[in-house]
Design an enzyme around this catalytic site. Structure first.
Site, PDB file in Angstrom:
ATOM      1  N   CYS A 114       1.959   2.160  13.304  1.00  0.00           N
ATOM      2  CA  CYS A 114       3.130   2.880  12.813  1.00  0.00           C
ATOM      3  C   CYS A 114       3.622   3.912  13.818  1.00  0.00           C
ATOM      4  O   CYS A 114       4.766   4.322  13.776  1.00  0.00           O
ATOM      5  CB  CYS A 114       2.796   3.590  11.513  1.00  0.00           C
ATOM      6  SG  CYS A 114       1.910   2.531  10.390  1.00  0.00           S
ATOM      7  N   GLY A 156       0.823  -1.203   0.000  1.00  0.00           N
ATOM      8  CA  GLY A 156       0.000   0.000   0.000  1.00  0.00           C
ATOM      9  C   GLY A 156       0.858   1.254   0.000  1.00  0.00           C
ATOM     10  O   GLY A 156       0.542   2.245  -0.676  1.00  0.00           O
ATOM     11  N   HIS A 198      -2.654  -7.356   2.328  1.00  0.00           N
ATOM     12  CA  HIS A 198      -2.648  -7.928   3.688  1.00  0.00           C
ATOM     13  C   HIS A 198      -3.696  -7.313   4.601  1.00  0.00           C
ATOM     14  O   HIS A 198      -3.888  -7.761   5.728  1.00  0.00           O
ATOM     15  CB  HIS A 198      -1.248  -7.862   4.313  1.00  0.00           C
ATOM     16  CG  HIS A 198      -0.810  -6.518   4.810  1.00  0.00           C
ATOM     17  ND1 HIS A 198      -0.807  -6.198   6.148  1.00  0.00           N
ATOM     18  CD2 HIS A 198      -0.339  -5.432   4.168  1.00  0.00           C
ATOM     19  CE1 HIS A 198      -0.345  -4.962   6.299  1.00  0.00           C
ATOM     20  NE2 HIS A 198      -0.053  -4.470   5.108  1.00  0.00           N
ATOM     21  N   GLN A 241      -7.712   0.809   3.813  1.00  0.00           N
ATOM     22  CA  GLN A 241      -8.628   0.290   4.840  1.00  0.00           C
ATOM     23  C   GLN A 241     -10.020   0.020   4.286  1.00  0.00           C
ATOM     24  O   GLN A 241     -10.807  -0.674   4.930  1.00  0.00           O
ATOM     25  CB  GLN A 241      -8.738   1.292   6.001  1.00  0.00           C
ATOM     26  CG  GLN A 241      -7.494   1.407   6.851  1.00  0.00           C
ATOM     27  CD  GLN A 241      -7.195   0.151   7.662  1.00  0.00           C
ATOM     28  OE1 GLN A 241      -8.071  -0.644   7.975  1.00  0.00           O
ATOM     29  NE2 GLN A 241      -5.928  -0.037   7.989  1.00  0.00           N
TER      30      GLN A 241
HETATM   31  C1  LIG Z   1      -1.703  -0.243   6.171  1.00  0.00           C
HETATM   32  C2  LIG Z   1      -1.969   1.043   5.482  1.00  0.00           C
HETATM   33  C3  LIG Z   1      -1.099   1.544   4.504  1.00  0.00           C
HETATM   34  C4  LIG Z   1       0.202   0.878   4.164  1.00  0.00           C
HETATM   35  O1  LIG Z   1       0.032  -0.353   3.509  1.00  0.00           O
HETATM   36  P1  LIG Z   1       1.270  -1.362   3.471  1.00  0.00           P
HETATM   37  O2  LIG Z   1       0.860  -2.425   2.529  1.00  0.00           O
HETATM   38  O3  LIG Z   1       1.427  -1.871   4.875  1.00  0.00           O
HETATM   39  O4  LIG Z   1       2.444  -0.577   3.008  1.00  0.00           O
HETATM   40  C5  LIG Z   1      -1.420   2.728   3.871  1.00  0.00           C
HETATM   41  N1  LIG Z   1      -2.548   3.391   4.168  1.00  0.00           N
HETATM   42  C6  LIG Z   1      -3.414   2.946   5.101  1.00  0.00           C
HETATM   43  C7  LIG Z   1      -4.658   3.713   5.363  1.00  0.00           C
HETATM   44  C8  LIG Z   1      -3.150   1.768   5.791  1.00  0.00           C
HETATM   45  O5  LIG Z   1      -4.009   1.333   6.704  1.00  0.00           O
END
Ligand SMILES: *Cc1c(COP(=O)(O)O)cnc(C)c1O
Length: 380
Positions: free
Chosen positions: A326, A72, A202, A180
Site C-alpha cells: 500500500c 478486510g 485473499h 495477517q
Molecule cells: C491486506 C490487509 C488489510 C486489507 O485487506 P483487504 O481485503 O485487502 O482490504 C487490512 N489489514 C491488514 C493487516 C492487511 O494485511
C-alpha cells in the site's frame, strides 16, 4: 524470462483449486438471490449459512457473530466506525497503534475529524506495544482499543490475550485486525477476550474482494452502510455468494492443514534468514525474532536502495515487496519501519519476503543466490 517465484503472500495469495471449485457453481448455476423465497434462493441462503458456520468454527465463535463484508478494509471500517458511532454517548476516545494497516489508521484519522480523540501507541524496536503505555492511555472516555494481531510488514505478533484482558477489565471494546493472522496463527477468540475481529479471504488462499467481521454478541455497534436487511441488518447489499463460499472453504482448509503449513513456512523462513545472515554482510532483521508470523522475513540490506532491489529481483522473476504494497510507489519510508526506529536510510533498503504454500527450499536458494548477486552489484 525465468519462471515466476512468488514471495509476497502478505500482499495476496492465489485462490486454491479446491476453493475455486466450490465457488464456481454460484456464479451461473446456483445464482438465486439468498433473500428470495423460491427454491434457488433458498439454496444460496443455505450456502451462505454453511459458510458462516465454517468461519465460526475456525475461530471458535457462534455463527450469529459472523458478518460477511467485501474485504478486510471494510471489516476494519465497520468495526471501528460501527463501535465509535454507537458508543458516542459513553465516550469519544479510541486507542490504536502507530503500526496499523491504513484501513485502521485512516479510519481513525477520519473519526478524529468528526470529534473523536485517538491515541496512537508507540512500539518498541521489535514492533511490540507496551502494555503499560496502553494502561496509561485508558481514560473514562475510552470506548475502543484496536490493535492488529500481526503486522503485515514486519510480522510481529502482539500480546493479544493481555490486551484483551486489559480491555475487559476496563469494560472497553477490543477490536483486532487479524487479516495477517487468520490462517497463520491459531485464534481462540474467547480465550483472547476479542470483541471484534477482521479477516480477509485473499490473504489465506481465498478470493479477493471478500472479508468477514466477527462481532461478539452484545457488542453495541451500528451499520455504516444503508440499504437492505442483509447480514442481520448490519451490512446492506446482496450477498457475494461465491465469495462467501470461497472464504468459508479457504478458512476451513487453512485450519485443517494448520500444523503442516505452519511448520513448512517456519522452516522456509528460518532457512532464508540464516542463509542471508551467512552470505550477505551488513543486514538487519526487522520485527521480533520469535514472536512473528511463520512466513514473514523483513530484512534491511544496508546501503541498498529498496526500489532498485525490487526491480532487479523482478528481472529474475522474483516477486517480493518493500514495506507494504500500500505504500510502495511512494518514496516515504514505511510508517511501520519508522515506528520501530529505523533511520530512513536503513528503512529504504528493506525487503519483505513472505512465504506461502507453493514455495520450496529450492525457491529459497534461488532467492538467496539472486540477493547475493544483486546486493553486491547495488552496493558497488
Ligand atoms: C491486506 C490487509 C488489510 C486489507 O485487506 P483487504 O481485503 O485487502 O482490504 C487490512 N489489514 C491488514 C493487516 C492487511 O494485511
Amino acid at each position: 524470462m525465468e519462471k515466476i517465484r512468488y514471495f509476497d503472500h502478505a500482499a495476496t495469495t492465489a485462490t486454491k483449486e479446491d476453493v475455486l471449485k466450490e465457488m464456481l457453481p454460484y456464479f451461473n448455476i446456483e445464482y438465486g438471490n439468498p433473500s428470495s423465497m423460491y427454491s434457488i434462493g433458498r439454496k444460496t441462503r443455505k450456502a451462505v449459512e454453511e459458510s458462516r458456520k465454517r468461519v465460526a468454527l475456525a475461530i471458535g465463535v457462534d455463527l450469529k457473530e459472523i458478518y460477511f463484508t467485501s474485504c478486510g478494509s471494510e471489516s476494519d471500517n465497520l468495526a471501528i466506525k460501527g463501535v465509535a458511532y454507537a458508543n458516542r454517548n459513553r465516550g469519544n476516545h479510541i486507542i490504536t497503534t502507530k503500526i496499523e494497516h491504513p484501513a485502521v489508521l485512516h479510519t481513525c484519522e477520519h473519526l478524529e475529524k468528526e470529534g473523536f480523540r485517538v491515541t496512537y501507541l508507540n512500539v518498541d524496536a521489535d514492533g511490540l506495544i507496551s502494555l503499560e503505555e496502553l494502561q496509561n492511555a485508558i481514560t473514562s472516555d475510552t470506548i475502543l482499543i484496536s490493535v492488529m494481531f500481526a503486522n503485515n510488514e514486519i510480522g510481529t505478533i502482539q500480546p493479544i490475550g493481555e490486551i484483551g484482558s486489559i480491555a475487559k477489565k476496563h469494560n472497553i471494546y477490543f477490536h483486532t485486525d487479524a487479516v495477517q493472522a487468520v490462517g497463520n496463527v491459531r485464534i481462540n477468540v474467547e480465550e483472547l477476550n476479542i470483541d471484534l475481529l477482521s479477516m480477509s479471504a485473499h490473504k489465506f488462499y481465498g478470493p479477493k474482494g471478500m472479508g468477514a467481521l466477527y462481532v461478539k454478541t452484545g457488542v453495541n455497534f451500528e451499520k455504516i452502510q444503508d440499504g437492505g436487511h442483509q447480514e442481520r441488518n448490519m451490512r446492506a447489499g446482496t450477498e457475494n455468494v461465491a465469495g462467501i463460499v470461497g472464504l468459508g472453504k479457504a478458512i476451513e482448509l487453512a485450519y485443517k492443514n494448520f500444523d503442516e503449513y505452519n511448520e513448512k513456512l517456519t522452516s522456509l523462513r528460518d532457512y532464508y534468514i540464516s542463509q542471508v545472515e551467512e552470505k550477505i554482510p551488513n543486514i538487519k532483521l526487522n520485527g521480533h525474532k520469535t514472536r512473528r508470523l511463520p512466513g514473514n522475513a523483513n530484512i534491511s540490506f544496508i546501503g541498498v536502495d529498496g526500489e532498485a532491489l525490487l526491480l532487479n529481483l523482478d528481472l529474475k522473476g522474483i516477486c517480493a515487496s518493500s514495506g507494504s504494497a500500500c505504500t510502495s510507489g511512494s518514496l516515504d519510508p514505511s510508517h511501520v519501519l519508522v515506528a520501530i526506529g529505523l533511520s530512513s536510510e536503513i528503512a529504504q533498503g528493506s525487503l519483505r519476503v513472505t512465504f506461502g504454500d507453493e514455495n520450496t527450499k529450492e525457491d529459497v536458494e534461488y532467492l538467496v543466490q539472486s540477493l547475493v548477486e544483486i546486493v553486491e552489484k547495488l552496493r558497488k
